[in-house]
Write a protein that holds these residues in place. Sequence first.
Motif, PDB file in Angstrom:
ATOM      1  N   ILE A 104       8.725  -3.360  -0.625  1.00  0.00           N
ATOM      2  CA  ILE A 104       7.175  -3.475  -0.612  1.00  0.00           C
ATOM      3  C   ILE A 104       6.864  -2.014  -1.106  1.00  0.00           C
ATOM      4  O   ILE A 104       7.134  -1.015  -0.305  1.00  0.00           O
ATOM      5  N   LEU A 105       6.018  -1.856  -1.942  1.00  0.00           N
ATOM      6  CA  LEU A 105       5.506  -0.674  -2.547  1.00  0.00           C
ATOM      7  C   LEU A 105       4.048  -0.528  -1.875  1.00  0.00           C
ATOM      8  O   LEU A 105       3.418  -1.633  -2.074  1.00  0.00           O
ATOM      9  N   THR A 106       3.687   0.504  -1.261  1.00  0.00           N
ATOM     10  CA  THR A 106       2.293   0.884  -0.743  1.00  0.00           C
ATOM     11  C   THR A 106       1.808   1.870  -1.150  1.00  0.00           C
ATOM     12  O   THR A 106       2.379   2.736  -1.954  1.00  0.00           O
ATOM     13  N   LYS A 141      -3.004   4.054   7.296  1.00  0.00           N
ATOM     14  CA  LYS A 141      -2.034   4.924   6.459  1.00  0.00           C
ATOM     15  C   LYS A 141      -1.707   4.072   4.983  1.00  0.00           C
ATOM     16  O   LYS A 141      -1.674   4.782   4.002  1.00  0.00           O
ATOM     17  N   ALA A 142      -1.474   2.886   5.071  1.00  0.00           N
ATOM     18  CA  ALA A 142      -1.255   2.220   3.643  1.00  0.00           C
ATOM     19  C   ALA A 142      -1.358   0.759   3.790  1.00  0.00           C
ATOM     20  O   ALA A 142      -1.859   0.229   4.227  1.00  0.00           O
ATOM     21  N   MET A 143      -1.451   0.220   2.326  1.00  0.00           N
ATOM     22  CA  MET A 143      -1.434  -0.995   2.031  1.00  0.00           C
ATOM     23  C   MET A 143      -0.466  -1.557   0.987  1.00  0.00           C
ATOM     24  O   MET A 143      -0.153  -0.634   0.064  1.00  0.00           O
ATOM     25  N   PRO A 144       0.083  -2.557   0.977  1.00  0.00           N
ATOM     26  CA  PRO A 144       0.584  -3.096  -0.049  1.00  0.00           C
ATOM     27  C   PRO A 144       0.127  -2.826  -1.451  1.00  0.00           C
ATOM     28  O   PRO A 144      -1.150  -3.368  -1.417  1.00  0.00           O
ATOM     29  N   VAL A 145       1.001  -2.529  -2.515  1.00  0.00           N
ATOM     30  CA  VAL A 145       0.365  -2.553  -3.925  1.00  0.00           C
ATOM     31  C   VAL A 145       0.235  -3.861  -4.253  1.00  0.00           C
ATOM     32  O   VAL A 145       1.270  -4.840  -4.121  1.00  0.00           O
ATOM     33  N   ARG A 146      -0.874  -4.299  -4.721  1.00  0.00           N
ATOM     34  CA  ARG A 146      -1.037  -5.649  -5.496  1.00  0.00           C
ATOM     35  C   ARG A 146      -1.538  -5.511  -7.037  1.00  0.00           C
ATOM     36  O   ARG A 146      -2.528  -4.675  -6.983  1.00  0.00           O
ATOM     37  N   ALA A 203      -0.059   1.705  -9.412  1.00  0.00           N
ATOM     38  CA  ALA A 203      -0.083   1.583  -7.911  1.00  0.00           C
ATOM     39  C   ALA A 203      -1.143   2.109  -7.168  1.00  0.00           C
ATOM     40  O   ALA A 203      -0.985   3.043  -6.434  1.00  0.00           O
ATOM     41  N   ALA A 204      -2.428   1.387  -7.219  1.00  0.00           N
ATOM     42  CA  ALA A 204      -3.528   1.717  -6.813  1.00  0.00           C
ATOM     43  C   ALA A 204      -4.067   1.061  -5.735  1.00  0.00           C
ATOM     44  O   ALA A 204      -3.665  -0.153  -5.778  1.00  0.00           O
ATOM     45  N   PRO A 205      -4.880   1.628  -4.828  1.00  0.00           N
ATOM     46  CA  PRO A 205      -5.375   0.413  -3.811  1.00  0.00           C
ATOM     47  C   PRO A 205      -6.191  -0.747  -4.801  1.00  0.00           C
ATOM     48  O   PRO A 205      -6.986  -0.420  -5.590  1.00  0.00           O
ATOM     49  N   PHE A 206      -6.004  -1.958  -4.300  1.00  0.00           N
ATOM     50  CA  PHE A 206      -6.564  -3.085  -4.946  1.00  0.00           C
ATOM     51  C   PHE A 206      -8.018  -3.089  -4.544  1.00  0.00           C
ATOM     52  O   PHE A 206      -8.245  -2.654  -3.385  1.00  0.00           O
TER      53      PHE A 206
END
Length: 56
Positions: free
Chosen positions: A4-6, A19-24, A45-48
């Motif tokens: 999982i890329l965050t 801290k993080a969230m999964p990349v969507r 790979a930026a915040p959705f």
Amino acid sequence: MFFILTTGPNRLVAPIHHKAMPVRLHDQDETRWLSAPLEEALTLAAPFPAQLVAVA
């Protein structure tokens, strides 16, 4: 194997996990993600956007 890329959290996820969230990826970016050079792919790979996310 899987991974999982965050990325950093958006404003909706930040109160839950600071801290993080999964990349969507956006649907239109899937092919680009799979075929682009690494540096270009990582720009996706930026915040959705928070307005496109629901927390249940």
